[in-house]
Motif scaffolding. Structure first.
Motif, PDB file in Angstrom:
ATOM      1  N   TRP A   1       9.762  32.965  39.929  1.00 31.60           N
ATOM      2  CA  TRP A   1       9.799  34.078  38.977  1.00 31.60           C
ATOM      3  C   TRP A   1      10.249  35.366  39.648  1.00 31.60           C
ATOM      4  CZ3 TRP A   1       6.906  38.443  39.659  1.00 31.60           C
ATOM      5  CH2 TRP A   1       5.804  38.371  40.523  1.00 31.60           C
ATOM      6  N   GLU A   2       9.938  35.547  40.948  1.00 34.24           N
ATOM      7  CA  GLU A   2      10.376  36.742  41.663  1.00 34.24           C
ATOM      8  C   GLU A   2      11.891  36.712  41.880  1.00 34.24           C
ATOM      9  OE1 GLU A   2       6.693  37.988  44.532  1.00 34.24           O
ATOM     10  OE2 GLU A   2       7.656  36.048  44.941  1.00 34.24           O
ATOM     11  N   ALA A   3      12.425  35.524  42.167  1.00 34.61           N
ATOM     12  CA  ALA A   3      13.879  35.378  42.335  1.00 34.61           C
ATOM     13  C   ALA A   3      14.603  35.668  41.027  1.00 34.61           C
ATOM     14  CB  ALA A   3      14.212  33.979  42.843  1.00 34.61           C
ATOM     15  N   ALA A   4      14.027  35.208  39.916  1.00 25.85           N
ATOM     16  CA  ALA A   4      14.622  35.475  38.602  1.00 25.85           C
ATOM     17  C   ALA A   4      14.580  36.970  38.298  1.00 25.85           C
ATOM     18  CB  ALA A   4      13.884  34.692  37.519  1.00 25.85           C
ATOM     19  N   GLN A   5      13.466  37.600  38.629  1.00 28.15           N
ATOM     20  CA  GLN A   5      13.336  39.042  38.415  1.00 28.15           C
ATOM     21  C   GLN A   5      14.347  39.810  39.270  1.00 28.15           C
ATOM     22  OE1 GLN A   5       9.491  40.586  39.544  1.00 28.15           O
ATOM     23  NE2 GLN A   5       9.608  42.197  38.007  1.00 28.15           N
ATOM     24  N   LEU A   6      14.544  39.359  40.506  1.00 29.75           N
ATOM     25  CA  LEU A   6      15.519  39.987  41.397  1.00 29.75           C
ATOM     26  C   LEU A   6      16.930  39.836  40.846  1.00 29.75           C
ATOM     27  CD1 LEU A   6      16.189  41.449  44.031  1.00 29.75           C
ATOM     28  CD2 LEU A   6      16.147  39.227  45.187  1.00 29.75           C
ATOM     29  N   HIS A   7      17.239  38.679  40.263  1.00 30.75           N
ATOM     30  CA  HIS A   7      18.557  38.470  39.657  1.00 30.75           C
ATOM     31  C   HIS A   7      18.794  39.483  38.535  1.00 30.75           C
ATOM     32  CE1 HIS A   7      22.068  36.512  37.977  1.00 30.75           C
ATOM     33  NE2 HIS A   7      21.472  36.560  36.803  1.00 30.75           N
ATOM     34  N   LEU A   8      17.790  39.683  37.689  1.00 30.61           N
ATOM     35  CA  LEU A   8      17.913  40.653  36.590  1.00 30.61           C
ATOM     36  C   LEU A   8      18.068  42.071  37.134  1.00 30.61           C
ATOM     37  CD1 LEU A   8      15.254  39.240  34.108  1.00 30.61           C
ATOM     38  CD2 LEU A   8      17.757  39.005  33.995  1.00 30.61           C
ATOM     39  N   LEU A   9      17.325  42.386  38.193  1.00 32.77           N
ATOM     40  CA  LEU A   9      17.437  43.699  38.816  1.00 32.77           C
ATOM     41  C   LEU A   9      18.836  43.901  39.396  1.00 32.77           C
ATOM     42  CD1 LEU A   9      16.040  46.321  39.704  1.00 32.77           C
ATOM     43  CD2 LEU A   9      15.320  45.104  41.771  1.00 32.77           C
ATOM     44  N   GLU A  10      19.372  42.862  40.007  1.00 29.79           N
ATOM     45  CA  GLU A  10      20.726  42.945  40.564  1.00 29.79           C
ATOM     46  C   GLU A  10      21.749  43.232  39.471  1.00 29.79           C
ATOM     47  OE1 GLU A  10      24.189  40.169  42.593  1.00 29.79           O
ATOM     48  OE2 GLU A  10      22.254  39.278  42.093  1.00 29.79           O
ATOM     49  N   GLN A  11      21.645  42.541  38.344  1.00 29.73           N
ATOM     50  CA  GLN A  11      22.583  42.761  37.245  1.00 29.73           C
ATOM     51  C   GLN A  11      22.480  44.178  36.708  1.00 29.73           C
ATOM     52  OE1 GLN A  11      24.930  40.444  36.842  1.00 29.73           O
ATOM     53  NE2 GLN A  11      23.758  39.489  38.481  1.00 29.73           N
ATOM     54  N   ALA A  12      21.253  44.680  36.569  1.00 35.98           N
ATOM     55  CA  ALA A  12      21.046  46.052  36.093  1.00 35.98           C
ATOM     56  C   ALA A  12      21.616  47.056  37.095  1.00 35.98           C
ATOM     57  CB  ALA A  12      19.560  46.306  35.860  1.00 35.98           C
ATOM     58  N   ALA A  13      21.423  46.802  38.392  1.00 30.52           N
ATOM     59  CA  ALA A  13      21.954  47.704  39.415  1.00 30.52           C
ATOM     60  C   ALA A  13      23.478  47.702  39.410  1.00 30.52           C
ATOM     61  CB  ALA A  13      21.428  47.308  40.791  1.00 30.52           C
ATOM     62  N   ARG A  14      24.064  46.519  39.288  1.00 27.11           N
ATOM     63  CA  ARG A  14      25.535  46.451  39.224  1.00 27.11           C
ATOM     64  C   ARG A  14      26.074  47.210  38.014  1.00 27.11           C
ATOM     65  NH1 ARG A  14      27.981  43.243  42.743  1.00 27.11           N
ATOM     66  NH2 ARG A  14      26.739  41.738  43.913  1.00 27.11           N
ATOM     67  N   ASN A  15      25.403  47.065  36.877  1.00 28.46           N
ATOM     68  CA  ASN A  15      25.805  47.799  35.672  1.00 28.46           C
ATOM     69  C   ASN A  15      25.669  49.303  35.871  1.00 28.46           C
ATOM     70  OD1 ASN A  15      26.448  45.478  34.271  1.00 28.46           O
ATOM     71  ND2 ASN A  15      24.442  45.312  33.308  1.00 28.46           N
ATOM     72  N   ARG A  16      24.562  49.726  36.491  1.00 32.14           N
ATOM     73  CA  ARG A  16      24.345  51.158  36.727  1.00 32.14           C
ATOM     74  C   ARG A  16      25.402  51.713  37.666  1.00 32.14           C
ATOM     75  NH1 ARG A  16      19.686  54.317  36.256  1.00 32.14           N
ATOM     76  NH2 ARG A  16      19.457  52.951  34.468  1.00 32.14           N
ATOM     77  N   LEU A  17      25.688  50.986  38.749  1.00 29.77           N
ATOM     78  CA  LEU A  17      26.719  51.433  39.682  1.00 29.77           C
ATOM     79  C   LEU A  17      28.079  51.515  38.995  1.00 29.77           C
ATOM     80  CD1 LEU A  17      25.716  49.461  42.911  1.00 29.77           C
ATOM     81  CD2 LEU A  17      25.522  51.931  42.525  1.00 29.77           C
ATOM     82  N   ALA A  18      28.402  50.528  38.167  1.00 29.86           N
ATOM     83  CA  ALA A  18      29.681  50.539  37.447  1.00 29.86           C
ATOM     84  C   ALA A  18      29.753  51.729  36.499  1.00 29.86           C
ATOM     85  CB  ALA A  18      29.858  49.227  36.681  1.00 29.86           C
ATOM     86  N   THR A  19      28.658  52.031  35.828  1.00 26.11           N
ATOM     87  CA  THR A  19      28.608  53.182  34.922  1.00 26.11           C
ATOM     88  C   THR A  19      28.881  54.474  35.681  1.00 26.11           C
ATOM     89  OG1 THR A  19      27.046  52.079  33.453  1.00 26.11           O
ATOM     90  CG2 THR A  19      27.115  54.471  33.332  1.00 26.11           C
ATOM     91  N   LEU A  20      28.403  54.537  36.923  1.00 27.90           N
ATOM     92  CA  LEU A  20      28.606  55.721  37.762  1.00 27.90           C
ATOM     93  C   LEU A  20      29.929  55.683  38.526  1.00 27.90           C
ATOM     94  CD1 LEU A  20      24.986  55.976  39.185  1.00 27.90           C
ATOM     95  CD2 LEU A  20      26.038  57.457  37.456  1.00 27.90           C
TER      96      LEU A  20
END
Length: 109
Positions: free
Chosen positions: A37-56
């Motif tokens: 479950w921690e690995a799955a949570q990290l995957h979601l965090l990675e996707q959100a971070a990539r989206n945030r970086l792309a937005t910026l």
């Protein structure tokens, strides 16, 4: 201060590659102990971070990834345990940096 992230020795001489390799090895060891479950949570965090970086308009380069890991490790060296919450967040930041690095450099950097 002993703990999850020991400080880098001030007496040894390292090359940039040595330090980067040591940092990624240390973070990789922490990530290998994650629950499913921690690995799955990290995957979601990675996707959100990539989206945030792309937005910026910031590219998720190896340098950004290593900088995230390095800052998290530096702060962890100087952060008290406080019930583990602060260190958990720093662990997630360093793990996120590793995921970004692995995504930026499939194979090796």
């Amino acid at each position: 201060m002993s703990g999850r992230y020991p400080p880098i020795s001030k007496t040894e001489v390292f090359t940039v590659g040595d330090v980067r390799e040591g940092l990624t090895t240390q973070v990789r060891a922490q990530v290998s102990e994650l629950e499913v479950w921690e690995a799955a949570q990290l995957h979601l965090l990675e996707q959100a971070a990539r989206n945030r970086l792309a937005t910026l308009n910031i590219e998720a380069t190896p340098e950004i990834a290593v900088a995230l890991m390095a800052v998290a490790m530096l702060l962890a060296e100087h952060t008290e345990e406080w019930g583990g919450d602060a260190r958990d967040v720093l662990g997630e930041i360093s793990s996120l940096g590793l995921r970004l690095l692995d995504g930026a450099c499939p194979g090796a950097c």
